[in-house]
Structures are given as C-alpha cells and as structure tokens.
Design an enzyme around this catalytic site. Structure first.
Site, PDB file in Angstrom:
ATOM      1  CB  CYS A 167     -12.296 -84.894 -66.997  1.00  0.00           C
ATOM      2  SG  CYS A 167     -13.398 -86.045 -67.822  1.00  0.00           S
ATOM      3  CD  GLU A 168     -10.619 -79.151 -64.633  1.00  0.00           C
ATOM      4  OE1 GLU A 168      -9.918 -78.952 -63.623  1.00  0.00           O
ATOM      5  OE2 GLU A 168     -10.402 -78.660 -65.732  1.00  0.00           O
ATOM      6  NE  ARG A 196     -22.107 -67.265 -57.201  1.00  0.00           N
ATOM      7  CZ  ARG A 196     -22.134 -67.358 -55.894  1.00  0.00           C
ATOM      8  NH1 ARG A 196     -22.751 -68.366 -55.315  1.00  0.00           N
ATOM      9  NH2 ARG A 196     -21.563 -66.437 -55.155  1.00  0.00           N
ATOM     10  NE  ARG A 256     -24.200 -61.868 -54.886  1.00  0.00           N
ATOM     11  CZ  ARG A 256     -23.231 -62.649 -55.354  1.00  0.00           C
ATOM     12  NH1 ARG A 256     -23.407 -63.947 -55.437  1.00  0.00           N
ATOM     13  NH2 ARG A 256     -22.074 -62.134 -55.721  1.00  0.00           N
ATOM     14  CE1 TYR A 270     -15.981 -65.656 -57.973  1.00  0.00           C
ATOM     15  CE2 TYR A 270     -18.062 -66.772 -58.310  1.00  0.00           C
ATOM     16  CZ  TYR A 270     -17.113 -65.855 -58.719  1.00  0.00           C
ATOM     17  OH  TYR A 270     -17.321 -65.141 -59.861  1.00  0.00           O
ATOM     18  CD  GLU A 310     -24.122 -49.682 -61.178  1.00  0.00           C
ATOM     19  OE1 GLU A 310     -23.291 -50.598 -60.993  1.00  0.00           O
ATOM     20  OE2 GLU A 310     -23.814 -48.593 -61.694  1.00  0.00           O
ATOM     21  N   PRO A 311     -28.357 -53.314 -58.365  1.00  0.00           N
ATOM     22  CG  PRO A 311     -30.538 -53.674 -57.575  1.00  0.00           C
ATOM     23  CD  PRO A 311     -29.663 -52.654 -58.247  1.00  0.00           C
ATOM     24  CE1 TYR A 342     -22.851 -61.563 -61.392  1.00  0.00           C
ATOM     25  CE2 TYR A 342     -23.875 -61.806 -59.243  1.00  0.00           C
ATOM     26  CZ  TYR A 342     -23.400 -61.004 -60.255  1.00  0.00           C
ATOM     27  OH  TYR A 342     -23.482 -59.639 -60.137  1.00  0.00           O
TER      28      TYR A 342
HETATM   29  N1  LLP Z   1     -22.413 -52.992 -60.813  1.00  0.00           N
HETATM   30  C1  LLP Z   1     -21.163 -53.298 -61.192  1.00  0.00           C
HETATM   31  C2  LLP Z   1     -20.324 -52.268 -61.796  1.00  0.00           C
HETATM   32  C3  LLP Z   1     -20.677 -54.601 -60.987  1.00  0.00           C
HETATM   33  O1  LLP Z   1     -19.440 -54.906 -61.356  1.00  0.00           O
HETATM   34  C4  LLP Z   1     -21.512 -55.585 -60.392  1.00  0.00           C
HETATM   35  C5  LLP Z   1     -21.033 -56.951 -60.165  1.00  0.00           C
HETATM   36  C6  LLP Z   1     -22.821 -55.211 -60.030  1.00  0.00           C
HETATM   37  C7  LLP Z   1     -23.232 -53.895 -60.247  1.00  0.00           C
HETATM   38  C8  LLP Z   1     -23.805 -56.171 -59.423  1.00  0.00           C
HETATM   39  O2  LLP Z   1     -23.379 -56.697 -58.225  1.00  0.00           O
HETATM   40  P1  LLP Z   1     -24.387 -57.565 -57.353  1.00  0.00           P
HETATM   41  O3  LLP Z   1     -25.519 -56.680 -56.931  1.00  0.00           O
HETATM   42  O4  LLP Z   1     -24.884 -58.683 -58.208  1.00  0.00           O
HETATM   43  O5  LLP Z   1     -23.572 -58.043 -56.219  1.00  0.00           O
HETATM   44  N2  LLP Z   1     -19.608 -63.832 -60.275  1.00  0.00           N
HETATM   45  C9  LLP Z   1     -19.630 -63.414 -58.894  1.00  0.00           C
HETATM   46  C10 LLP Z   1     -20.140 -62.008 -58.740  1.00  0.00           C
HETATM   47  C11 LLP Z   1     -19.379 -60.997 -59.554  1.00  0.00           C
HETATM   48  C12 LLP Z   1     -19.952 -59.601 -59.467  1.00  0.00           C
HETATM   49  C13 LLP Z   1     -19.310 -58.681 -60.430  1.00  0.00           C
HETATM   50  N3  LLP Z   1     -19.856 -57.352 -60.449  1.00  0.00           N
HETATM   51  C14 LLP Z   1     -20.419 -64.426 -58.069  1.00  0.00           C
HETATM   52  O6  LLP Z   1     -20.884 -65.427 -58.623  1.00  0.00           O
HETATM   53  O7  LLP Z   1     -20.568 -64.267 -56.861  1.00  0.00           O
END
Ligand code: LLP
Length: 416
Positions: free
Chosen positions: A342-343, A310, A271, A314, A268-269, A370
């Site tokens: 305004c932060e 982001r 990013r 983070y 499940e990629p 994201y």
């Molecule tokens: N599958 C599930 C169940 C997830 O919760 C997520 C991400 C993914 C797949 C995909 O993950 P990825 O391959 O994109 O790393 N907002 C944060 C990232 C939060 C990710 C949440 N879950 C950021 O901007 O870094």
C-alpha cells in the site's frame, strides 16, 4: 529460452514456480562462477585476493559456492561474519569494513581472528586497541581512507566524497597509522578505500588508487610497511543498455599502478559477482488496464517493494521479461509493473511493453545483488523463497517465510 520457456541453467522457471511458488529469487551458481573466473582472468599477473562483499547477497549457499571458487569475504557486521562462518568458510582472510562496528562485533571478530579490520575513525581505532588488549590479541588493521573522488554514481551509493560518512580524510590517516604502529595490540596490515557502487568507468578507481599509493609511500617513509592495498568494490554491471565496467581495463590499470610494488591487492566486489546471476520470479495477479486516455495500465504482480526495494529506493531499472514467450506479441501494451504493497512508491518497473494475461509468470532480471538482502516484512509479507540452480538442478536454499516466522519474536506483553 528453450522451446519458448525461460530457463535458469537446465531448469525451466515454470518448474521452479510450480514447485516453490512465487515470488522466489533464483540464483545460478554457474553464472556466479563465470563472473568470478572472468575477474580472475582480468586480474591475472596481479598479486590479488577477491573478498566478496557479503552484503550484496548473503544467502549461505551463495556464500558457500563463492568460497568454493577461492574467494574470501568483506563483511560489515557480526551477522555477516556469522554467515561466513556458518557457510563453512575461513574467517581468517575476511576483511571487516563498516563505520559503526559495535564492541560486541569487534570482540566476535577478534575471537575469530578476522584477517583485517578496516578502521573508519580515530575512536574506532582506540576501541579496537582496548578490546584487543583485553583479549591479549594483536588486531590487523587498515585505515579506510576517504579519497574524495567522485564515483559518478547514484548519490545513495556514492561513498568516497568528503561529504560522505565513510572513512578517514587522507590528511588524518597518517596519525592513525602512527598510533596503530606503536600500539602493542594493533598491527598495521594495509590501506583501504571504497568509493561507491555501480561505477562504470575506470577513472574514479584509478584516482582513488593514486591516493592510496601516495599514502603507502608516505607510510613507507615513516618506516611503516603495509602488506596489502584494499581498493574496495563498486565494479558496475549492465542492468539496461549501459556498458558494464571494463574489467580487463580495470585489471590493466591495477597491474600498471602496482608494478614494482610488493603489496597484495584486495578487491571487494559484491554486485559484479551476483547481480546478473539472479532473478526474481513473480506472477501476475491482476491486470488493471487504463480505462481512459492518459490513464496508466497496471499489472499487479505478487512481488513488491518489500521483496525488491531497488526500483523504489534508487529508481533502479530492472528488465522484466515473460517466462513463457508470448503467443501474440501484437497484443502487447504498456504496463506499470507494481506490487500489492500500500504505497504508490511500490513499483518494480514503469512503462514496459509486454503482452500480459493474469497468471503469467515474469522474471525480474539482475536481482541477484541487493535484492533479497534489502527485503523486509512490510505489510506483514513473508520474505520470498530463494532457489539455487547448479549443473544438477535446483534446490531451495531459503524457505519462504510464513506468518509464524514473522510473529515468533513478538509478544503481546500483557501484564499479569
Ligand atoms: N565494500 C564496501 C566497504 C562497501 O560498502 C560495498 C558496498 C562493497 C564493498 C561492494 O560494492 P559493490 O561491488 O557491490 O558495488 N544497495 C545498493 C548498493 C549499496 C552498496 C553499499 N556498499 C544498491 O542496491 O545498488
């Protein structure tokens, strides 16, 4: 850069800024395709299915181009499911993750016959069984196991530790499978986990898969066969000088652990496919150079934390580059790139050495994942436009929000 001007594919970013304005997200369809193909190559020889995590970037055009590459989707809400369907993709190989699926969302997903419900609690499994019975359906399920491994990533995006809210402890999973196996309206389809995001080393993935395969063997011993093993997303990319996850080594690890096994690997990629295929185009509104030693110099740009959260949320690092090469690099100074919100927490980047003038265009890199999906209307700012570039040029794939778009759902609500 072509003649000193940054391009996305064959299109100059100055042309996009002129036509669409700023701030605007710009995505490259060929760059998304390159990532997809790279991953497919690295997973070669492995029976697998790539389910793109819609949450990373859910623009309909982005979803469409990813579906055309042959991917399916991982969703976490009814809204994301509707987006998948509206993009023209088939919901039947979608995996539905998420710790808080509502009854309405479950019903919608049952109606559309999604490929698998990744169940995260006993209560959810019970609810799913009841709803499936009501509609006379058989729901395919996987239990999302929390393998208690440290993904060594930012605490907000780590999900596979026992203190996280996600999944079911491995020790409880068996009981859920026994329930599912005997329920007439549930069908055991797979096992699942997702340990976090922006993971740069193979080890946490490998540990998590070991845990999943132990469970597969335990299930097998009880006569419960599973068709797929969902290893989640989390493949880390390079934002600054870190080394991205070695996807060839990742593929090799999966191949070696799956050797002799019949299950399909689901990954499940999010990013990985889109982060570096997108940027946020912004313009410098004002420069506030430091007036005294020890003071900071601020470049106030027209993108803010409501557009790209982001950095504020983070402390994420995004490269900031001039769209038109500086004529005089010697004039470079150290700037904090900040937005108009305004932060004090509203910043895009701290301490970047750039030669800047008011009106300059900047590209905030690695903003394809994201970015837009985490945007808001804070300070009543309209969301940015989104642009997709492909081999034929660029097109607006989401118009810039205006104030009427924001106010449309509001009423003053005066009593008669
Ligand atoms: N599958 C599930 C169940 C997830 O919760 C997520 C991400 C993914 C797949 C995909 O993950 P990825 O391959 O994109 O790393 N907002 C944060 C990232 C939060 C990710 C949440 N879950 C950021 O901007 O870094």
């Amino acid at each position: 850069m072509v003649n000193g001007v940054m391009h996305a594919g064959t299109v100059s970013l100055t042309a996009i800024a002129e036509a669409v304005g700023t701030p605007s997200y710009v995505y490259s369809a060929p760059d998304i395709a390159t990532q997809f193909q790279q991953l497919t190559t690295d997973l070669k020889g492995l029976n697998h299915r790539i389910c793109y995590a819609v949450k990373a970037n859910s623009n309909l055009s982005v979803l469409r181009s990813i579906a055309e590459l042959g991917a399916s989707f991982d969703i976490v809400s009814g809204g994301e499911l509707q987006r998948v369907v509206s993009s023209g993709a088939d919901p039947r190989s979608v995996v539905f993750s998420g710790v808080g699926k509502t009854t309405e969302e479950i019903d919608f997903a049952l109606k559309l016959e999604v490929g698998c419900f990744n169940v995260e609690s006993t209560s959810e499994l019970t609810r799913l069984g009841v709803r499936a019975a009501l509609f006379d359906r058989v729901a395919p399920v996987a239990v999302r196991v929390n393998p208690d491994v440290d993904a060594e990533t930012h605490p907000y995006i780590s999900t596979g530790l026992k203190e996280n809210k996600f999944g079911v402890p491995s020790t409880d999973a068996l009981a859920l499978y026994m329930t599912a196996q005997t329920h007439p309206n549930l069908r055991v389809s797979g096992v699942a986990c997702h340990i976090g995001s922006q993971i740069l080393s193979i080890e946490p993935f490998s540990d998590a898969l070991d845990g999943l395969l132990r469970l597969v063997d335990e299930l097998d011993a009880k006569g419960i066969g599973v068709a797929h093993v969902d290893v989640g997303g989390g493949l880390g990319v390079a934002y600054q000088d870190e080394t991205a996850l070695d996807t060839a080594a990742y593929g090799a690890m999966l191949r070696s652990k799956m050797a002799g096994r019949s299950q399909t690997i689901v990954i499940e990629p999010g990013r990985y496919l889109v982060a570096n295929a997108g940027l946020l185009l912004t313009r410098v509104e004002y420069l506030k150079p430091a007036k005294a030693p020890g003071c900071k110099s601020f470049a106030v740009v027209d993108a803010a934390m409501n557009d790209l959260l982001r950095p504020s949320l983070y402390q994420a690092w995004h490269a900031v580059e001039r769209v038109i090469e500086a004529s005089n690099d010697a004039a470079a100074c150290v700037w904090d790139i900040v937005g108009p919100v305004c932060e004090s927490g509203d910043f895009i980047a701290h301490e970047r050495t750039l030669s800047l003038a008011e009106g300059d265009l900047l590209a905030i890199r690695s903003a394809g994942a994201y970015g837009m999906v985490q945007s808001s209307n804070y300070n009543s700012r309209g969301r940015a436009a989104e642009v997709l570039v492909d081999d034929e040029g660029f097109r607006v794939v989401r118009s810039r929000e205006n104030i009427n778009d924001q106010m449309d759902l509001e009423q003053i609500g005066l009593r008669p």
